[in-house]
Design a protein around this motif. Sequence first.
Motif, PDB file in Angstrom:
ATOM      1  N   TYR A 132       1.450  12.102   0.116  1.00  0.00           N
ATOM      2  CA  TYR A 132       1.005  13.148   1.013  1.00  0.00           C
ATOM      3  C   TYR A 132       1.571  14.492   0.562  1.00  0.00           C
ATOM      4  O   TYR A 132       2.664  14.558   0.018  1.00  0.00           O
ATOM      5  N   ARG A 155      -2.918   0.558  -4.165  1.00  0.00           N
ATOM      6  CA  ARG A 155      -2.543  -0.740  -3.628  1.00  0.00           C
ATOM      7  C   ARG A 155      -1.676  -1.474  -4.647  1.00  0.00           C
ATOM      8  O   ARG A 155      -1.698  -1.168  -5.841  1.00  0.00           O
ATOM      9  N   PHE A 198      -3.372  13.840   3.031  1.00  0.00           N
ATOM     10  CA  PHE A 198      -3.535  12.758   2.053  1.00  0.00           C
ATOM     11  C   PHE A 198      -3.895  13.306   0.674  1.00  0.00           C
ATOM     12  O   PHE A 198      -4.732  14.201   0.545  1.00  0.00           O
ATOM     13  N   PHE A 217       5.430  13.938  -0.249  1.00  0.00           N
ATOM     14  CA  PHE A 217       6.076  12.730   0.243  1.00  0.00           C
ATOM     15  C   PHE A 217       5.355  11.503  -0.297  1.00  0.00           C
ATOM     16  O   PHE A 217       4.124  11.452  -0.289  1.00  0.00           O
ATOM     17  N   TYR A 262       0.868  -1.185   0.000  1.00  0.00           N
ATOM     18  CA  TYR A 262       0.000   0.000   0.000  1.00  0.00           C
ATOM     19  C   TYR A 262       0.892   1.218   0.000  1.00  0.00           C
ATOM     20  O   TYR A 262       1.843   1.297   0.783  1.00  0.00           O
ATOM     21  N   GLY A 317       4.052  -3.867   6.781  1.00  0.00           N
ATOM     22  CA  GLY A 317       3.738  -4.291   8.145  1.00  0.00           C
ATOM     23  C   GLY A 317       3.067  -3.276   9.037  1.00  0.00           C
ATOM     24  O   GLY A 317       3.357  -3.231  10.222  1.00  0.00           O
ATOM     25  N   GLY A 318       2.183  -2.475   8.519  1.00  0.00           N
ATOM     26  CA  GLY A 318       1.361  -1.623   9.376  1.00  0.00           C
ATOM     27  C   GLY A 318       1.824  -0.191   9.491  1.00  0.00           C
ATOM     28  O   GLY A 318       1.033   0.735   9.438  1.00  0.00           O
ATOM     29  N   LYS A 319       3.109   0.046   9.700  1.00  0.00           N
ATOM     30  CA  LYS A 319       3.555   1.419   9.862  1.00  0.00           C
ATOM     31  C   LYS A 319       3.816   2.051   8.501  1.00  0.00           C
ATOM     32  O   LYS A 319       4.164   1.379   7.546  1.00  0.00           O
ATOM     33  N   LEU A 320       3.666   3.348   8.450  1.00  0.00           N
ATOM     34  CA  LEU A 320       3.880   4.095   7.225  1.00  0.00           C
ATOM     35  C   LEU A 320       5.304   4.635   7.238  1.00  0.00           C
ATOM     36  O   LEU A 320       5.708   5.298   8.192  1.00  0.00           O
ATOM     37  N   ILE A 321       6.053   4.355   6.185  1.00  0.00           N
ATOM     38  CA  ILE A 321       7.427   4.842   6.097  1.00  0.00           C
ATOM     39  C   ILE A 321       7.490   5.903   5.005  1.00  0.00           C
ATOM     40  O   ILE A 321       7.113   5.641   3.857  1.00  0.00           O
ATOM     41  N   PHE A 322       7.970   7.080   5.379  1.00  0.00           N
ATOM     42  CA  PHE A 322       8.019   8.212   4.464  1.00  0.00           C
ATOM     43  C   PHE A 322       9.384   8.357   3.819  1.00  0.00           C
ATOM     44  O   PHE A 322      10.412   8.035   4.414  1.00  0.00           O
ATOM     45  N   GLY A 323       9.372   8.925   2.621  1.00  0.00           N
ATOM     46  CA  GLY A 323      10.599   9.343   1.968  1.00  0.00           C
ATOM     47  C   GLY A 323      10.974  10.749   2.413  1.00  0.00           C
ATOM     48  O   GLY A 323      10.333  11.346   3.265  1.00  0.00           O
ATOM     49  N   ILE A 366       1.054   5.651  -0.432  1.00  0.00           N
ATOM     50  CA  ILE A 366       0.293   6.886  -0.308  1.00  0.00           C
ATOM     51  C   ILE A 366       1.169   8.075  -0.691  1.00  0.00           C
ATOM     52  O   ILE A 366       2.370   8.082  -0.390  1.00  0.00           O
ATOM     53  N   THR A 376       3.825   1.096   3.144  1.00  0.00           N
ATOM     54  CA  THR A 376       3.407   0.456   4.388  1.00  0.00           C
ATOM     55  C   THR A 376       3.786  -1.016   4.388  1.00  0.00           C
ATOM     56  O   THR A 376       2.978  -1.873   4.011  1.00  0.00           O
TER      57      THR A 376
END
Lengths: 110, 114
Positions: A36, A51, A46, A89, A32, A95-101, A34, A93
């Motif tokens: 931002y 997906r 957002f 950005f 997934y 494993g649940g957490k969102l990782i940003f660039g 996103i 995701t």
Amino acid sequence: GESVGLHLPTLSVQEGDNSIINCAYSNSASDYFIWYKQESGKGPQFIIDIRSNMDKRQGQRVTVLLNKTVKHLSLQIAATQPGDSAVYFCAETPGGKLIFGQGTELSVKP
Amino acid sequence: GAGVSQTPSNKVTEKGKYVELRCDPISGHTALYWYRQSLGQGPEFLIYFQGTGAADDSGLPNDRFFAVRPEGSVSTLKIQRTERGDSAMYLCASSLVGTGGELFFGEGSRLTVL
């Protein structure tokens, strides 16, 4: 460690032109993604998501493209307006957490 | 309110002091996230709650940082013995479903440690 990186730290476009912001991600398990938008002094807002079972998704004036083969995301903004000026950005995701660039700063010239 | 609310919006403290930052998520959102953002950088994951429990706290930098969500709604991020390097914007986000769902962010709490 895991990371999501952006190809270009800054992008300057003329009002009315189309903008393309690129992003590379590193985690093949991410399903997934996103985009931002963050204006100065505000929290991320957002824009659009996608997906991993899709390669393209369109919103109002924005399109996200996903290329899983090369682990690449892009955000296309049509008819860029001064109000689009912000830092953009991508995030993934695993494993649940969102990782940003790190973000790309978009500057729109009137 | 309709969105994620964070208080205080600004906090200035002295090195060595204790700080609490509060997050009030969107009503009904089961997942709550804390991020830290330094100037010019992307938000850095700290901790993620699903309900009352911490589902992933792998981003907390050290044991001076702690977060709670005792009733599955409001969360507090606690920082002990603050250091100048803790200065940053602390962002909270909530999500209806957690994994694979859109995160809604608050406006953040800016912490400055002198």
